[in-house]
Motif scaffolding. Structure first.
Motif: not given
Length: 130
Positions: A39-47, A122-124
């Protein structure tokens, strides 16, 4: 028990472990395994997608972190580490620090999981309103 973040001066985990060869080796293994999972790397909070140099790993559990025979050892399970942008990581700790229940009466895993879900919302929401 507290989940509040201590200053680096009073916290050998932050002042020593996170600068140790054991942690850098464990961090490298975590990213290699993620790469193998495909899978691609992404931030678990902001995606947002990110490169490994742009991410920090948040511990859901410290069970694998040990100081043995004068050296740090890093045996965290893969699922005990969560990738976050430094800014998102700081926000996660702020949420935990400011919430008495999360900071004092929940396990680290439960506090982190709950705070991470609140942070995602909140971030989304803020990104959708932009």
């Amino acid at each position: 028990m507290t989940n509040r973040r201590k200053s680096a001066l009073r916290n050998s985990y932050r002042s020593e472990f996170l600068r140790s060869p054991a942690w850098f080796a464990r961090r490298g293994r975590w990213f290699r395994k993620q790469e193998q999972l495909g899978g691609p790397l992404s931030c678990a909070a902001c995606g947002r997608l990110a490169r490994k140099q742009q991410l920090e790993l948040h511990h859901l559990d410290y069970a694998g972190v040990r100081f043995v025979d004068g050296a740090w050892r890093a045996f965290e399970r893969h699922g005990d580490l969560v990738p976050l942008h430094p800014y998102c990581h700081d926000l996660l700790h702020r949420l935990i620090d400011r919430d008495v229940v999360l900071a004092r009466y929940r396990s680290r895993r439960d506090a982190s999981t709950f705070a991470l879900e609140r942070l995602r919302i909140k971030l989304t929401a803020s990104e959708e309103s932009s």
